[in-house]
Design a protein around this motif. Sequence first.
Motif, short mmCIF file in Angstrom:
data_model
loop_
_atom_site.label_atom_id
_atom_site.label_comp_id
_atom_site.label_asym_id
_atom_site.label_seq_id
_atom_site.Cartn_x
_atom_site.Cartn_y
_atom_site.Cartn_z
N LYS A 1 40.83 -41.75 -13.45
CA LYS A 1 41.32 -41.75 -12.08
C LYS A 1 40.12 -41.60 -11.16
N VAL A 2 40.03 -42.49 -10.17
CA VAL A 2 38.93 -42.46 -9.21
C VAL A 2 39.52 -42.32 -7.83
N GLU A 3 39.15 -41.22 -7.15
CA GLU A 3 39.69 -40.93 -5.83
C GLU A 3 38.55 -40.74 -4.84
N SER A 4 38.59 -41.48 -3.73
CA SER A 4 37.56 -41.37 -2.71
C SER A 4 38.17 -41.70 -1.36
N ALA A 5 37.98 -40.79 -0.40
CA ALA A 5 38.48 -41.05 0.95
C ALA A 5 37.55 -41.99 1.69
N TYR A 6 36.24 -41.70 1.66
CA TYR A 6 35.23 -42.52 2.34
C TYR A 6 34.05 -42.66 1.42
N GLY A 7 33.59 -43.84 1.21
CA GLY A 7 32.39 -44.02 0.39
C GLY A 7 32.54 -45.17 -0.58
N ARG A 8 31.46 -45.40 -1.32
CA ARG A 8 31.42 -46.51 -2.27
C ARG A 8 31.61 -46.00 -3.69
N VAL A 9 32.21 -46.85 -4.49
CA VAL A 9 32.44 -46.54 -5.90
C VAL A 9 31.76 -47.62 -6.73
N ARG A 10 30.95 -47.20 -7.70
CA ARG A 10 30.27 -48.11 -8.62
C ARG A 10 30.53 -47.63 -10.05
#
Length: 180
Positions: free
Chosen positions: A92-101
């Motif tokens: 599970k990958v959770e991010s409100a603001y930002g980049r995911v790599r």
Amino acid sequence: MTSVPEDSPPLMGEEDREMAVQRLQEAYTEGLISHEELDERLHQVLTAEVHRELVSALGSLPAEHPDTTSTIAAASGRIQRRGAWRVPRILKVESAYGRVRLDLSRAVIEHPVVDIELQLGTGGARITVPRDAVVDVEGLRTEWKDLRYKTPRRSRPGGPTIRISGAMGYGRLRIRHARS
């Protein structure tokens, strides 16, 4: 410039080696391997020249419970996983603001099916999958930009299935297959 044959084994980078050493140290700390086994595997990692030798040193570590779920979360900033990291059955990958790599091309994938659940607000995401992976994005909802993914023209059978689901707000998801 020398060309590398398409089917040649991928060479390792120092970052891959460092990640493998870290994983072995964690396994030793958790009591999953003995001191002697740690020494043997560290030697194998430190003398490895191609990626498959690295995977061999990590691949036989005791497997996680098949229903294991891991969560990577950040309110803002960058989420990044690459090199020789162990991919859980459900990520599970959770991010409100930002980049995911997420780079799974050199990761240790022990499950035939891996579910990646994205819950992203704003910011883009890029996922690199193994060359022989099958990608399923049917469970993904995007609000603002479309998904960028092309199925490879030539695929090799036998790779894992990567199912990507969840929701993305304002950002684009790019999925690509590794070249080697």
